[in-house]
Design an enzyme around this catalytic site. Structure first.
Site, short mmCIF file in Angstrom:
data_model
loop_
_atom_site.label_atom_id
_atom_site.label_comp_id
_atom_site.label_asym_id
_atom_site.label_seq_id
_atom_site.Cartn_x
_atom_site.Cartn_y
_atom_site.Cartn_z
N ASP A 38 0.87 -1.07 0.00
CA ASP A 38 -0.06 0.01 0.09
C ASP A 38 0.77 1.32 -0.01
OD1 ASP A 38 -1.97 -1.86 0.28
OD2 ASP A 38 -2.96 -0.81 2.25
N HIS A 182 3.91 -2.38 3.02
CA HIS A 182 3.88 -1.04 2.29
C HIS A 182 5.07 -0.98 1.84
CE1 HIS A 182 1.02 -0.58 5.68
NE2 HIS A 182 0.43 0.22 5.02
NI NI Z 1 -2.63 3.09 3.41
#
Ligand code: NI
Length: 224
Positions: A38, A182
């Site tokens: 993400d 991430h």
């Molecule tokens: Ni996010």
């Protein structure tokens, strides 16, 4: 007319992702796992793409529109290298406390940024911070988006340690799982070569989220 026809054909071909062998993976028959990243694209994304290519692994990227605007070529590269791209909104604010119009606008803006950079319309979205409710899901349905959350979150942004992130991913891995990470966290990107090697050793096929569901994600439905 002929020239026009040729142009259409060449555009269609250039839009075809490189992934060919991956398309044949049937997750009802083999052990699959979806790695998801993400908040990008960002300065560590290219390194991650290099690792994924080397390991012939596919992943899913939930891109934040404002960063897609900053790194449009990276967004395009993610797609052309056969990974799946989802919408992570434009601004990355929590959607649940907002008004309907604000939610709609921010998801729409994320969609537009991705369309502009990649030429494709995302069919999945992931709500920032995982904050969602029936109202957010209804708006996602209106926008023809499936909602994708996760089965395991690494909290890699808090761990900030290559070894700890590796251990966490491996502890969360399970058949048909969706792992949240991430690509904005450098230690996550550093951990991926070893993580992917180990997951493959354990028999996992690393696939995109749509592949995990046999390409049958439905708008307005929350996965997993
Ligand atoms: Ni996010």
């Amino acid at each position: 007319m002929l020239i026009h026809g040729l142009l259409v054909v060449s555009l269609a071909l250039s839009g075809t992702p490189a992934a060919t062998t991956q398309a044949k993976i049937d997750c009802t028959k083999v052990k699959c796992l979806a790695l998801t990243f993400d908040d990008g694209p960002g300065k560590h994304t290219a390194k991650l793409l290099k690792t994924l290519k080397k390991e012939r692994a596919k992943a899913t990227f939930f891109l934040t529109g404002k960063y897609v605007d900053q790194h449009p070529r990276l967004a395009k590269r993610i797609m052309t290298e056969g990974h799946a791209v989802g919408n992570h909104t434009y601004s990355h604010f929590s959607l649940t406390p907002r008004l309907d119009g604000e939610i709609l606008d921010d998801i729409q803006a994320g969609k537009q940024a991705i369309e502009q950079a990649t030429g494709r319309t995302p069919t999945m979205f992931r709500p920032p911070f995982g904050h969602t409710d029936e109202r957010v899901l209804r708006i996602a349905d209106e926008l023809d988006l499936a909602e994708v959350k996760w089965t395991g979150t690494t909290h890699d942004w808090a761990l900030k340690d290559k070894k700890k992130i590796k251990a966490k991913v491996l502890s969360l891995a399970k058949r048909d799982g969706i792992i949240l990470m991430h690509d904005t966290v450098p230690q996550t990107v550093q951990a991926m070569p070893e993580v992917i090697k180990e997951l493959k050793k354990q028999g996992y096929h690393l696939v995109t989220v749509p592949q995990l569901y046999g390409g049958k994600l439905r708008a307005g439905v929350s996965y997993p």
